[in-house]
Design an enzyme around this catalytic site. Structure first.
Site, short mmCIF file in Angstrom:
data_model
loop_
_atom_site.label_atom_id
_atom_site.label_comp_id
_atom_site.label_asym_id
_atom_site.label_seq_id
_atom_site.Cartn_x
_atom_site.Cartn_y
_atom_site.Cartn_z
N VAL A 47 -36.77 -88.43 -9.13
CA VAL A 47 -37.28 -89.88 -8.31
C VAL A 47 -38.08 -89.55 -7.34
O VAL A 47 -39.16 -89.62 -6.93
CB VAL A 47 -35.97 -91.03 -7.76
CG1 VAL A 47 -36.32 -91.69 -6.50
CG2 VAL A 47 -34.62 -90.77 -9.05
N GLN A 71 -27.31 -103.60 -35.30
CA GLN A 71 -26.52 -103.39 -36.61
C GLN A 71 -25.05 -103.91 -36.16
O GLN A 71 -24.19 -103.96 -37.09
CB GLN A 71 -26.25 -102.00 -36.76
CG GLN A 71 -26.99 -101.52 -36.58
CD GLN A 71 -27.85 -99.22 -37.00
OE1 GLN A 71 -26.76 -99.09 -36.60
NE2 GLN A 71 -28.39 -98.63 -36.83
N LYS A 104 -26.37 -80.31 8.55
CA LYS A 104 -26.35 -79.01 8.76
C LYS A 104 -27.44 -78.46 7.95
O LYS A 104 -27.30 -79.08 6.70
CB LYS A 104 -24.72 -78.72 7.94
CG LYS A 104 -23.69 -78.98 8.36
CD LYS A 104 -23.44 -78.61 10.20
CE LYS A 104 -22.89 -77.28 10.34
NZ LYS A 104 -22.98 -77.04 11.81
N ASP A 144 -30.93 -69.57 -10.13
CA ASP A 144 -30.20 -70.13 -11.66
C ASP A 144 -30.71 -69.28 -11.71
O ASP A 144 -32.17 -68.70 -12.10
CB ASP A 144 -30.74 -71.39 -12.29
CG ASP A 144 -30.06 -72.51 -11.35
OD1 ASP A 144 -28.29 -71.91 -10.79
OD2 ASP A 144 -30.48 -73.78 -11.81
N GLU A 159 -35.87 -100.38 -23.98
CA GLU A 159 -35.94 -100.94 -22.70
C GLU A 159 -36.93 -99.31 -21.82
O GLU A 159 -37.29 -99.29 -21.34
CB GLU A 159 -34.27 -100.47 -21.99
CG GLU A 159 -33.82 -98.83 -23.10
CD GLU A 159 -33.78 -99.52 -24.94
OE1 GLU A 159 -33.88 -100.60 -25.24
OE2 GLU A 159 -31.96 -98.50 -25.09
N HIS A 214 -35.59 -99.88 -29.38
CA HIS A 214 -35.46 -99.55 -27.74
C HIS A 214 -36.36 -100.23 -27.10
O HIS A 214 -36.89 -99.15 -26.52
CB HIS A 214 -35.09 -98.13 -27.59
CG HIS A 214 -33.57 -97.57 -27.99
ND1 HIS A 214 -32.80 -98.17 -27.25
CD2 HIS A 214 -33.34 -96.87 -29.65
CE1 HIS A 214 -31.39 -97.83 -28.51
NE2 HIS A 214 -32.38 -96.80 -29.58
N LYS A 242 -28.40 -75.59 6.91
CA LYS A 242 -28.07 -73.68 6.82
C LYS A 242 -28.38 -73.57 5.12
O LYS A 242 -29.47 -72.82 5.07
CB LYS A 242 -26.77 -73.30 7.01
CG LYS A 242 -26.87 -71.80 6.87
CD LYS A 242 -26.89 -71.13 7.60
CE LYS A 242 -26.47 -71.00 8.97
NZ LYS A 242 -27.20 -70.24 10.45
N PRO A 243 -28.09 -74.73 4.89
CA PRO A 243 -28.07 -74.10 2.74
C PRO A 243 -29.38 -74.59 2.82
O PRO A 243 -29.92 -73.61 1.80
CB PRO A 243 -27.31 -75.84 2.20
CG PRO A 243 -26.06 -76.25 3.39
CD PRO A 243 -26.88 -75.49 4.88
N GLU A 277 -42.18 -80.61 -12.54
CA GLU A 277 -40.98 -80.45 -12.14
C GLU A 277 -39.88 -79.31 -11.87
O GLU A 277 -39.90 -79.54 -13.55
CB GLU A 277 -39.99 -82.62 -12.18
CG GLU A 277 -38.88 -82.14 -11.53
CD GLU A 277 -37.73 -83.41 -12.26
OE1 GLU A 277 -38.63 -83.86 -12.83
OE2 GLU A 277 -36.57 -82.76 -11.90
N CYS A 297 -31.02 -101.90 -30.87
CA CYS A 297 -29.93 -100.82 -32.03
C CYS A 297 -29.11 -100.85 -32.95
O CYS A 297 -28.83 -101.53 -33.06
CB CYS A 297 -30.60 -99.74 -31.65
SG CYS A 297 -30.66 -98.32 -32.27
N LEU A 298 -27.95 -99.93 -32.10
CA LEU A 298 -26.85 -101.14 -32.75
C LEU A 298 -26.46 -101.61 -32.15
O LEU A 298 -25.06 -101.94 -33.45
CB LEU A 298 -25.81 -99.25 -31.95
CG LEU A 298 -24.10 -99.55 -32.20
CD1 LEU A 298 -23.95 -99.21 -34.23
CD2 LEU A 298 -23.23 -98.30 -31.43
#
Ligand code: GLN
Length: 564
Positions: free
Chosen positions: A18, A399, A187, A147, A531, A529, A189-190, A140, A395-396
């Protein structure tokens, strides 16, 4: 081409997508051609085979890529279709490097992470930018700095500045500043540690953006600046807001757009953010409110339905209404789902369909896979059909509506989808013929944009603005379809097939794309779909129509109550 790299620290799920998308919106509002790339350091080739419960929805692009949900955020915030190749994973990178090695492209070389893997990463980022014809590419990097799996990507983006020059590359680091209620303080520190970790792989951030509960007080911003050597006016606070569409506005207000212009050597331009201001105003102070029941499976994980929820918000903006969601666990709508031997039944436990659905203005059955909750969804569709409650099936959800109609109106007892019961007496939903031979599950569904021919005079044709009939395109992700052997019987029983895949004898021609029930206030369902194409300023037509119908029902109910 200019490149903006966004990395994240401290914890995952900070809303890096975002934040990056909001920065993209600020650049778009300045007239730049922007695109976005999401790097996911997992080994999967794409998001298609992952659990929505863990990663949220699988977003489908026009080109048929099954991507991380952040690509959806980018499409909505940048208001454009993100081209193929924009969701890069470790799996894709290694697959290509190994292919080249086998082909002899690296003959006589030792193939290594640096330079072969990092070159492939850099190549992919550039190609994604070129595919979009972009002036600015936002990249991004998923995961958190530190990691193991993101190391090759960080190394590749470090090399980018070396390759492209200072004014062409910008590094933005997003961290978290927690607020400790007990001692009443923020805070830092992180954040200090996270920037130090980023520096240890050779990347010095130009901008630090901080997620926090509230806007950071200036002494905290100053402290972060001091410890990270990032100037105070380049430390931004992305604090909690009531809706994500406010984020671009809060960042612009702090001067993020200007900072990026300066760092990338761009001319200062006044951004046109009018559409965002308007959208936020309606979202915060709508005239109306409706409640939609969402009968799904992942009710505890809203991100699994992200695009769907966004589409309802867009439809709400268009109708000047707030759309409240009533999450319905479909399993609880199934009378047979009560624990065996307990003497109780599912519906009984929850007080019945009426108790769950009686107070809503519309019922939405979303897409999904697998048998869990199916019978409950069928009951929800029946309830909507019989009670004249607006229904939108995706979709489903389409159906399901067809199975319900087959069983309860067309008299096809035991009708089902082959997905749930291979031996059902009437498989009204069946595997698409081209799926029969397919063995692997990755990227093998009917995916992406497909045309649908909408029939004249239907509700859906009217919604899409082609009342005389016409072709529109929506995105797809499915293996099953309405069984062509049953379309006549369903139509004879009164179901309208309002849209089909065009073509005469072509692949998939005649496949049922949408249905509706004539005489019902709003019973519309699609195989696609829609959306995935909905945008804040351009709501998806079926969603806009659905929310409008829900509002109508609410008004009718109110005036009924008044007259009684
Ligand atoms: N499981 C169904 C199919 O594969 C529906 C898919 C979906 O809802 N996306 O056809």
């Amino acid at each position: 081409m200019k490149y903006i790299f966004v990395t994240g620290g401290v914890v995952s799920s900070l809303g890096k997508g975002v934040a990056s998308a909001s920065l993209g919106a600020l650049l778009r509002a300045r007239g730049y051609r922007v695109t976005a790339v999401k790097i996911d350091p997992y080994i999967n080739i794409d998001a298609g085979t992952m659990r929505p419960y863990e990663h949220g929805e699988v977003f489908v692009t026009a080109s048929g890529a099954e991507t991380d949900l952040d690509i959806g955020n980018y499409e909505r915030f940048l208001d454009l279709d993100i081209p193929p190749g924009s969701n890069i994973t470790t799996g894709q990178v290694y697959q290509e490097v190994i292919r080249k090695e086998r082909a002899g492209d690296y003959l006589s070389q030792t193939v290594q992470v640096i330079p072969h893997v990092t070159d492939e990463i850099k190549r992919r980022i550039k190609v994604a930018g070129e595919n979009a014809g972009a002036e600015i590419v936002l990249i991004e990097v998923g995961g958190t700095v530190g990691d193991i799996e993101s190391l090759p990507f960080l190394e590749a983006i470090r090399q980018f500045r070396f390759d492209e020059g200072d004014e062409h590359v910008l590094y933005l680091h997003l961290t978290l500043v927690p607020y400790l209620g007990t001692s009443n303080e923020f805070k830092t520190k992180p954040t200090q540690h996270s920037v130090a970790t980023l520096r240890s792989v050779g990347i010095s951030p130009d901008i630090v953006m901080v997620r926090s509960k509230e806007k950071l007080p200036s002494e905290i911003t100053r402290k972060i600046a001091l410890f990270t050597s990032v100037r105070e006016n380049r430390v931004f606070s992305s604090y909690d807001v009531s809706h994500v569409y406010e984020v671009p506005l809060t960042l612009e207000e702090q001067g993020l757009g200007k900072a990026v212009e300066d760092l990338l050597g761009l001319e200062r331009v006044h951004p046109n953010l009018g559409v965002w201001v308007g959208a936020v105003r309606t979202i915060k102070q709508p005239t109306h409110a409706v409640t939609i029941a969402l009968a799904g499976k992942y009710t505890a994980m809203p991100d699994a339905y992200l695009s769907l929820l966004e589409s309802l918000t867009h439809a709400g903006i268009a109708n000047d209404a707030r759309v409240n969601i009533k999450w319905i666990n479909a399993e609880e709508l199934d009378p047979s789902s009560g624990e065996e031997g307990s003497g109780e039944e599912g519906i009984g436990q929850e007080g019945g369909l009426e108790a769950q659905l009686g107070d809503v203005d519309g019922i939405l059955v979303p897409g999904g896979f697998g048998i869990r909750g199916i019978e409950g969804k069928i009951h929800a569709a029946q309830y909507a059909r019989e009670g004249g409650v607006p229904y939108l099936g995706i979709c489903l959800g389409m159906q399901i509506a067809v199975i319900e109609y087959a069983r309860n109106v067309a008299g096809l007892e035991g009708a089902n989808s082959a997905e749930f019961d291979e031996y059902a007496p009437h498989r009204v939903i069946d595997l698409m013929p081209e799926q029969v031979e397919i063995a692997g599950l990755g990227g093998t569904m009917r995916l992406g944009d497909w045309p649908m021919d909408l029939r004249a005079g239907t509700k859906i044709a009217e919604l899409y603005g082609v009342p005389e009939g016409g072709t529109v395109r929506e995105r797809h992700r499915h293996r099953f379809e309405v069984n062509p052997a049953y379309t006549e019987r369903l139509q004879d029983a009164g179901l309208t097939i309002s849209g089909v895949t065009p073509g005469v004898a072509g692949r998939g021609a005649g496949l049922v794309e949408s249905i509706e029930i004539p005489g019902h206030p709003f019973f519309v369902a699609l195989q696609a779909h829609p959306e995935f194409k909905s945008r804040p300023m351009r709501p998806s037509p079926p969603f806009a129509g659905f929310v409008a119908a829900a509002l109508e029902r609410q008004k009718a109910k109110r005036s009924n109550r008044l007259t009684v």
